[in-house]
Design a protein around this motif. Sequence first.
Motif, PDB file in Angstrom:
ATOM      1  N   ARG A 112       0.820  -1.211   0.000  1.00  0.00           N
ATOM      2  CA  ARG A 112       0.000   0.000   0.000  1.00  0.00           C
ATOM      3  C   ARG A 112       0.851   1.257   0.000  1.00  0.00           C
ATOM      4  NH1 ARG A 112      -4.941  -1.904   4.057  1.00  0.00           N
ATOM      5  NH2 ARG A 112      -5.984  -3.217   2.501  1.00  0.00           N
ATOM      6  N   GLU A 113       1.966   1.226   0.683  1.00  0.00           N
ATOM      7  CA  GLU A 113       2.874   2.376   0.667  1.00  0.00           C
ATOM      8  C   GLU A 113       3.469   2.568  -0.726  1.00  0.00           C
ATOM      9  OE1 GLU A 113       5.685   1.520   3.688  1.00  0.00           O
ATOM     10  OE2 GLU A 113       4.351   2.100   5.351  1.00  0.00           O
ATOM     11  N   ALA A 114       3.803   1.457  -1.377  1.00  0.00           N
ATOM     12  CA  ALA A 114       4.358   1.544  -2.729  1.00  0.00           C
ATOM     13  C   ALA A 114       3.319   2.102  -3.704  1.00  0.00           C
ATOM     14  CB  ALA A 114       4.826   0.173  -3.201  1.00  0.00           C
ATOM     15  N   GLU A 115       2.062   1.694  -3.562  1.00  0.00           N
ATOM     16  CA  GLU A 115       0.994   2.207  -4.423  1.00  0.00           C
ATOM     17  C   GLU A 115       0.881   3.723  -4.314  1.00  0.00           C
ATOM     18  OE1 GLU A 115      -2.653  -0.778  -5.185  1.00  0.00           O
ATOM     19  OE2 GLU A 115      -2.390  -0.201  -3.079  1.00  0.00           O
ATOM     20  N   GLN A 116       1.054   4.238  -3.138  1.00  0.00           N
ATOM     21  CA  GLN A 116       0.868   5.663  -2.886  1.00  0.00           C
ATOM     22  C   GLN A 116       2.106   6.488  -3.197  1.00  0.00           C
ATOM     23  OE1 GLN A 116      -0.339   5.781   1.211  1.00  0.00           O
ATOM     24  NE2 GLN A 116      -2.234   4.647   0.847  1.00  0.00           N
ATOM     25  N   ALA A 117       3.251   5.830  -3.306  1.00  0.00           N
ATOM     26  CA  ALA A 117       4.516   6.566  -3.378  1.00  0.00           C
ATOM     27  C   ALA A 117       4.872   7.052  -4.773  1.00  0.00           C
ATOM     28  CB  ALA A 117       5.659   5.704  -2.839  1.00  0.00           C
ATOM     29  N   GLY A 118       4.429   6.372  -5.822  1.00  0.00           N
ATOM     30  CA  GLY A 118       4.889   6.772  -7.142  1.00  0.00           C
ATOM     31  C   GLY A 118       3.998   6.243  -8.246  1.00  0.00           C
ATOM     32  N   ASP A 119       4.470   6.448  -9.477  1.00  0.00           N
ATOM     33  CA  ASP A 119       3.715   6.078 -10.674  1.00  0.00           C
ATOM     34  C   ASP A 119       3.998   4.616 -11.016  1.00  0.00           C
ATOM     35  OD1 ASP A 119       2.106   6.247 -12.870  1.00  0.00           O
ATOM     36  OD2 ASP A 119       3.504   7.393 -14.094  1.00  0.00           O
ATOM     37  N   LEU A 120       3.360   3.734 -10.254  1.00  0.00           N
ATOM     38  CA  LEU A 120       3.571   2.308 -10.444  1.00  0.00           C
ATOM     39  C   LEU A 120       2.388   1.680 -11.168  1.00  0.00           C
ATOM     40  CD1 LEU A 120       5.120   1.289  -6.991  1.00  0.00           C
ATOM     41  CD2 LEU A 120       6.300   1.880  -9.109  1.00  0.00           C
ATOM     42  N   VAL A 121       2.684   0.609 -11.871  1.00  0.00           N
ATOM     43  CA  VAL A 121       1.692  -0.094 -12.689  1.00  0.00           C
ATOM     44  C   VAL A 121       1.333  -1.406 -12.023  1.00  0.00           C
ATOM     45  CG1 VAL A 121       1.300  -1.163 -14.946  1.00  0.00           C
ATOM     46  CG2 VAL A 121       2.636   0.957 -14.781  1.00  0.00           C
ATOM     47  N   LEU A 122       0.043  -1.700 -11.938  1.00  0.00           N
ATOM     48  CA  LEU A 122      -0.407  -2.983 -11.402  1.00  0.00           C
ATOM     49  C   LEU A 122      -0.282  -4.056 -12.471  1.00  0.00           C
ATOM     50  CD1 LEU A 122      -1.815  -4.806  -9.296  1.00  0.00           C
ATOM     51  CD2 LEU A 122      -4.003  -4.007 -10.237  1.00  0.00           C
ATOM     52  N   LEU A 123       0.429  -5.122 -12.144  1.00  0.00           N
ATOM     53  CA  LEU A 123       0.536  -6.306 -12.996  1.00  0.00           C
ATOM     54  C   LEU A 123      -0.316  -7.386 -12.352  1.00  0.00           C
ATOM     55  CD1 LEU A 123       4.398  -6.232 -13.553  1.00  0.00           C
ATOM     56  CD2 LEU A 123       2.632  -5.317 -15.078  1.00  0.00           C
ATOM     57  N   ASP A 124      -1.448  -7.663 -12.952  1.00  0.00           N
ATOM     58  CA  ASP A 124      -2.450  -8.534 -12.346  1.00  0.00           C
ATOM     59  C   ASP A 124      -2.381  -9.920 -12.979  1.00  0.00           C
ATOM     60  OD1 ASP A 124      -4.576  -9.326 -10.801  1.00  0.00           O
ATOM     61  OD2 ASP A 124      -6.089  -8.351 -12.022  1.00  0.00           O
ATOM     62  N   GLY A 125      -1.815 -10.871 -12.277  1.00  0.00           N
ATOM     63  CA  GLY A 125      -1.734 -12.222 -12.796  1.00  0.00           C
ATOM     64  C   GLY A 125      -0.335 -12.595 -13.280  1.00  0.00           C
ATOM     65  N   PHE A 126      -0.106 -13.906 -13.400  1.00  0.00           N
ATOM     66  CA  PHE A 126       1.237 -14.383 -13.707  1.00  0.00           C
ATOM     67  C   PHE A 126       1.716 -13.965 -15.098  1.00  0.00           C
ATOM     68  CE2 PHE A 126       4.135 -17.492 -15.551  1.00  0.00           C
ATOM     69  CZ  PHE A 126       5.199 -17.353 -14.669  1.00  0.00           C
ATOM     70  N   HIS A 127       0.837 -14.010 -16.090  1.00  0.00           N
ATOM     71  CA  HIS A 127       1.290 -13.712 -17.446  1.00  0.00           C
ATOM     72  C   HIS A 127       1.701 -12.253 -17.588  1.00  0.00           C
ATOM     73  CE1 HIS A 127       0.426 -17.714 -18.734  1.00  0.00           C
ATOM     74  NE2 HIS A 127      -0.835 -17.612 -18.372  1.00  0.00           N
ATOM     75  N   ALA A 128       0.988 -11.345 -16.910  1.00  0.00           N
ATOM     76  CA  ALA A 128       1.397  -9.938 -16.923  1.00  0.00           C
ATOM     77  C   ALA A 128       2.764  -9.781 -16.258  1.00  0.00           C
ATOM     78  CB  ALA A 128       0.351  -9.080 -16.219  1.00  0.00           C
ATOM     79  N   LEU A 129       2.969 -10.458 -15.142  1.00  0.00           N
ATOM     80  CA  LEU A 129       4.261 -10.406 -14.462  1.00  0.00           C
ATOM     81  C   LEU A 129       5.356 -10.997 -15.327  1.00  0.00           C
ATOM     82  CD1 LEU A 129       6.120 -10.051 -11.992  1.00  0.00           C
ATOM     83  CD2 LEU A 129       5.246 -12.255 -11.145  1.00  0.00           C
TER      84      LEU A 129
END
Length: 253
Positions: free
Chosen positions: A9-26
Amino acid sequence: MDDTVREWREAEQAGDLVLLDGFHALKHALRFGADVRTVIAEDPAAVRALARELAPDVEGAVVRLARRADLKEVLPRVHPTGVAALAVRPDRAAGIAGLGRLPRPAPVVVLDNPRNLGNVGAVVRLAAGFGATGVVTRGDLDPWHPNVVRAGAGLHYATTVERLALDELPPGPLYALDPEGADIRALTLPDDALLAFGSERHGISPELRARADHLVSLPMRPQVSSYNLATSVAMTLFHWGGPPAHEQGGEDS
């Protein structure tokens, strides 16, 4: 709240990060050089096994990064593979510079006011597969929205994806897909082309149509209204040519 969830949650709030949802995205993000900051999984051992089976080239990174967490605490919907990650969004200035660099080895796909997040993700996936230089959107839809990244299976990191105004489009001849255009089968699309596709409902906007150097149509049986956006992009990129034969390969998932 455990430490892993708190750090997420701190990382989400700290910068312009992208959510990678699921193994194939990762998997794809890691494969194409994304700066992945944190990975959480309901069962890290299962995710490591998935990497060993499906993507041994990124297994080491998955083993190093994956930490146990209850995904339901941080995500509204948990992917069936039980893993999510946060990665740094690519630098915008560098992306725009890359889109404008000439000579270009492959076209840029331009989506004019798209409305459907899933369709945009599918186009990104196609562009990455065909080796397009990038995908540019016009309008208010964010091409880095989590649902677009999910539909694109993390392949935003395999091409360049940006939102630009009409006067910011990269250089190159603009070929706009339009029912009144010349049959694409009679044309050769150059590598430096901008290939523009209209919205799912309204087609090419008048201002982009006026800016176009060429209007192009896809073959279509009479009384059929239109193709899906991703289908139109696939047909056009296939007509352009795609990656050299020695570079081709792929996976089903």
